[in-house]
Design a protein around this motif. Structure first.
Motif, PDB file in Angstrom:
ATOM      1  N   LEU A  97      75.449  61.376  47.605  1.00 10.52           N
ATOM      2  CA  LEU A  97      74.627  62.426  48.200  1.00 10.52           C
ATOM      3  C   LEU A  97      73.171  61.989  48.323  1.00 10.52           C
ATOM      4  N   ASP A  98      72.720  61.152  47.407  1.00 12.13           N
ATOM      5  CA  ASP A  98      71.368  60.590  47.537  1.00 12.13           C
ATOM      6  C   ASP A  98      71.262  59.746  48.805  1.00 12.13           C
ATOM      7  N   PHE A  99      72.310  58.959  49.083  1.00  4.71           N
ATOM      8  CA  PHE A  99      72.332  58.173  50.319  1.00  4.71           C
ATOM      9  C   PHE A  99      72.280  59.094  51.541  1.00  4.71           C
ATOM     10  N   PRO A 101      68.410  55.145  44.179  1.00  5.81           N
ATOM     11  CA  PRO A 101      68.528  56.493  43.605  1.00  5.81           C
ATOM     12  C   PRO A 101      68.391  56.473  42.088  1.00  5.81           C
ATOM     13  N   ASP A 102      67.799  57.526  41.543  1.00  2.00           N
ATOM     14  CA  ASP A 102      67.565  57.592  40.104  1.00  2.00           C
ATOM     15  C   ASP A 102      68.851  57.413  39.312  1.00  2.00           C
ATOM     16  N   GLY A 103      69.930  58.045  39.787  1.00  2.00           N
ATOM     17  CA  GLY A 103      71.196  57.924  39.067  1.00  2.00           C
ATOM     18  C   GLY A 103      71.698  56.503  39.022  1.00  2.00           C
ATOM     19  N   LEU A 104      71.578  55.778  40.131  1.00  2.00           N
ATOM     20  CA  LEU A 104      72.049  54.396  40.175  1.00  2.00           C
ATOM     21  C   LEU A 104      71.150  53.489  39.360  1.00  2.00           C
ATOM     22  N   LEU A 130      72.532  51.185  36.317  1.00  2.00           N
ATOM     23  CA  LEU A 130      72.403  49.732  36.378  1.00  2.00           C
ATOM     24  C   LEU A 130      71.227  49.201  35.562  1.00  2.00           C
ATOM     25  N   LYS A 131      70.477  50.137  34.950  1.00  2.00           N
ATOM     26  CA  LYS A 131      69.313  49.782  34.131  1.00  2.00           C
ATOM     27  C   LYS A 131      68.296  48.969  34.924  1.00  2.00           C
ATOM     28  N   ILE A 132      67.980  49.520  36.118  1.00  2.00           N
ATOM     29  CA  ILE A 132      67.000  48.903  37.009  1.00  2.00           C
ATOM     30  C   ILE A 132      65.745  49.773  37.012  1.00  2.00           C
ATOM     31  N   LYS A 133      64.590  49.144  37.016  1.00  2.00           N
ATOM     32  CA  LYS A 133      63.350  49.897  37.032  1.00  2.00           C
ATOM     33  C   LYS A 133      63.200  50.660  38.340  1.00  2.00           C
ATOM     34  N   LYS A 134      62.647  51.856  38.244  1.00  2.00           N
ATOM     35  CA  LYS A 134      62.403  52.662  39.438  1.00  2.00           C
ATOM     36  C   LYS A 134      61.206  52.119  40.198  1.00  2.00           C
ATOM     37  N   GLY A 135      61.112  52.564  41.449  1.00  2.00           N
ATOM     38  CA  GLY A 135      59.973  52.170  42.267  1.00  2.00           C
ATOM     39  C   GLY A 135      60.314  51.056  43.226  1.00  2.00           C
ATOM     40  N   GLU A 193      71.964  46.801  50.916  1.00  2.95           N
ATOM     41  CA  GLU A 193      71.990  46.105  49.626  1.00  2.95           C
ATOM     42  C   GLU A 193      72.181  47.105  48.490  1.00  2.95           C
ATOM     43  N   VAL A 194      71.505  48.244  48.582  1.00  2.00           N
ATOM     44  CA  VAL A 194      71.651  49.284  47.559  1.00  2.00           C
ATOM     45  C   VAL A 194      73.059  49.883  47.620  1.00  2.00           C
ATOM     46  N   VAL A 195      73.587  50.092  48.825  1.00  2.00           N
ATOM     47  CA  VAL A 195      74.953  50.623  48.966  1.00  2.00           C
ATOM     48  C   VAL A 195      75.954  49.662  48.329  1.00  2.00           C
ATOM     49  N   GLU A 196      75.784  48.367  48.546  1.00  4.48           N
ATOM     50  CA  GLU A 196      76.699  47.385  47.965  1.00  4.48           C
ATOM     51  C   GLU A 196      76.598  47.381  46.442  1.00  4.48           C
ATOM     52  N   MET A 197      75.410  47.562  45.902  1.00  5.13           N
ATOM     53  CA  MET A 197      75.244  47.659  44.448  1.00  5.13           C
ATOM     54  C   MET A 197      76.070  48.832  43.912  1.00  5.13           C
TER      55      MET A 197
END
Length: 412
Positions: free
Chosen positions: A151-153, A183-186, A190-195, A202-206
Motif C-alpha cells: 500500500l505504501d507503493f 517505506p518505513d515498514g520495509l 531490513l534494518k535500513i536507515k530512513k531518508g 530497486e525498492v520493489v525488488e528488495m
C-alpha cells in the motif's frame, strides 16, 4: 452360565433434539463483512445454511447509468475494496473493448505490474483473516505488515492506499515513479536507515526478495500447522461438478481441480497483457498436500491462494524489465465526453477472488444505457449451503472463510 438381569432402576428415554434456527451475522466476526447466515441445526450439526445479502447495497450499477464511463471508475474501487486495482482494470478493459481501443505495450506492462501486486495484497488479507477465523492471531499481523508495504507503493504511485481509481480507460492516470523513499515498514524489517530516495523498482525488488522468504514462514504458521490442517482438511468439500454448475471461479474453482484462469484462457484483449509472461496456474490436487486433504476442501482453496502469491511475484518481476523496455506512454487519451457506440459488451478478468465481469450497453451518449457488474464472490458464496450441510457448527467459519468473499463486491 450367568444371565444378565436388567436393573429396574434404570429408565431409558428416547432422547430427540429439536431443530434450531441460528443467526450468524450480520455482525459476526467470522462472516467477512455484513453477511448474515441463517443456520438450521440439529444439535451441533448444520442441516441448512442460507446466506442473506443486501446489507451493503449502494446502487452502484444505477449510478453508472448516470455518469460518463471514466467517472464510474471510483465506484469499481468500492466493489472488491481489497483488490481495487483489479476492479479498475476490469471496467477499463470493458470500455476499451466497446470503443475498439488498444493500449500500448508500456501501459499493458504497467497494468500487469499493478494488478499482480494487487493480487499479492488481496491474498495476504485472505491468509491473515482466515487464520483469524480459526483462532490464530499471528498470521493476521504478519499479513497486514507485508500488505502495508504494498500500500505504501500504491500511495507513492497514485496517492491512495485503498480506493485508487488508478487504472483507467486507456492505461493509468499516472506513470510509475522513478524514485521512492524506502517505506518505513520495509526499512524497519531490513534494518535500513530512513531518508534518501532510491530507484522505485530497486525498492520493489528488495520487498519481493524479503516477501519470498516470509512465505516459508507462512507455511510454518498455517499451511503445515497440525491444528490448521485438522480444521481445514477434508472439510467443506466442493466437487468439481458442483463448482462448475454453480459458476464458481478463481481459487475456489481451481481448489476443486478445474484448471481455468482467464489470464491464459480469457479474451484476447485481456490475455495479450500476459502473452509473453511465464507463470503457472496452481490447481488442486497438490503433491505436497497433507495426507488428510482432499481436492475441493478448505485446505485446497487456501493453498491455491498461497501458491498464487508465488506466481504473482514472478509476474511482477517479469513486468519490470518489460515495462522499462517498452515504448509508449502510460495512457492513451480518452475524453470524458466520448460517446459510447450503440452496442453492448461483456468482459471478464481474473481478479484475486475470481472472474469479475462488466456488462456495458451504449446508446450513443457518454453515459451508458446499462452498466452491470458480475461478481465472482456472489457465485462462490452461493455454494455455501451445499458445502455446509452435515458439518459441525464450529466448522462453518472455516468453510465460509475458505471462500474468501468480499461483501462490497456482492452488494453493489
Amino acid at each position: 452360565m450367568s444371565m444378565q438381569v436388567e436393573d429396574p432402576r434404570v429408565v431409558e428415554f428416547d432422547v430427540q433434539t429439536d431443530e434450531m434456527l441460528v443467526n450468524m451475522g450480520p455482525q459476526h466476526p467470522s462472516t467477512h463483512g455484513v453477511l448474515r447466515l441463517l443456520l438450521r441445526t440439529d444439535g451441533e450439526i448444520v442441516h441448512e445454511c442460507t446466506p442473506h445479502i443486501g446489507y451493503l447495497h449502494r446502487c452502484a450499477e444505477k449510478i453508472g447509468e448516470n455518469l460518463a464511463a471514466p467517472q464510474w471508475i471510483p465506484y469499481t474501487d468500492r466493489m472488491d475494496y481489497l483488490a481495487a486495482m483489479n476492479m479498475n482494470l476490469g471496467f477499463a478493459l470493458a470500455i476499451e473493448k466497446m470503443v475498439g481501443m488498444e493500449v500500448n505495450e508500456k501501459a499493458m506492462h504497467l497494468r500487469v505490474f499493478i494488478a499482480e501486486l494487487g493480487r499479492v495484497a488481496g491474498h495476504l488479507v485472505a491468509m491473515g483473516t482466515y487464520g483469524l477465523d480459526l483462532g490464530t492471531f499471528s498470521p493476521f499481523l504478519y499479513a497486514f505488515r507485508e500488505r502495508e508495504i504494498i500500500l505504501d507503493f500504491f500511495e507513492e504511485i497514485c496517492g491512495a492506499r485503498l480506493t485508487y481509481s488508478y487504472i483507467t480507460i486507456g492505461g493509468a492516470t499516472h506513470d510509475l515513479p522513478e524514485e521512492i523513499e524506502i517505506p518505513d515498514g520495509l526499512s524497519a524489517l531490513l534494518k535500513i536507515k530512513k531518508g534518501g530516495r532510491k530507484p522505485f523498482f530497486e525498492v520493489v525488488e528488495m520487498f519481493l526478495q524479503w516477501l519470498e522468504k516470509r512465505i516459508v514462514e507462512y507455511h510454518t504458521l498455517l499451511t503445515r500447522n497440525a491444528i490448521f490442517i485438522k480444521r481445514t482438511a477434508d472439510i467443506g468439500i466442493l466437487t468439481r461438478e458442483i463448482a462448475i454448475s454453480y459458476g464458481c471461479t478463481g481459487p475456489v474453482l481451481r481448489g476443486s481441480g478445474v484448471d481455468y484462469d482467464l489470464r491464459r484462457d480469457g479474451e484476447a484483449i485481456y490475455t495479450r497483457m500476459y502473452k509473453d509472461y511465464d507463470f503457472e496456474i496452481p490447481v488442486a490436487p497438490f503433491e505436497d498436500a497433507p495426507r488428510d486433504a482432499v481436492v475441493g476442501d478448505c485446505w485446497s482453496r487456501f493453498y491455491v491462494r498461497m501458491m498464487e502469491v508465488v506466481q504473482a511475484i514472478r509476474l511482477v518481476r517479469q513486468s519490470i524489465p518489460k515495462y522499462q523496455a517498452a515504448e509508449g506512454t502510460h495512457r492513451e487519451p480518452f475524453k470524458f465526453n466520448t460517446k459510447l457506440p450503440k452496442d453492448e459488451v461483456y468482459l471478464e478478468t481474473e481478479a484475486p477472488r475470481g472472474q469479475m465481469g462488466f456488462y456495458v450497453v451504449g446508446n450513443g451518449n457518454a453515459e451508458p444505457l446499462r452498466c452491470r457488474a458480475k461478481s465472482s464472490c456472489f457465485c462462490n458464496l452461493s455454494i455455501t449451503d451445499k458445502i455446509c450441510r452435515g458439518v459441525p457448527l464450529a466448522d462453518v467459519p472455516a468453510v465460509v472463510g475458505s471462500l474468501d468473499v468480499v461483501m462490497g463486491e456482492i452488494d453493489r
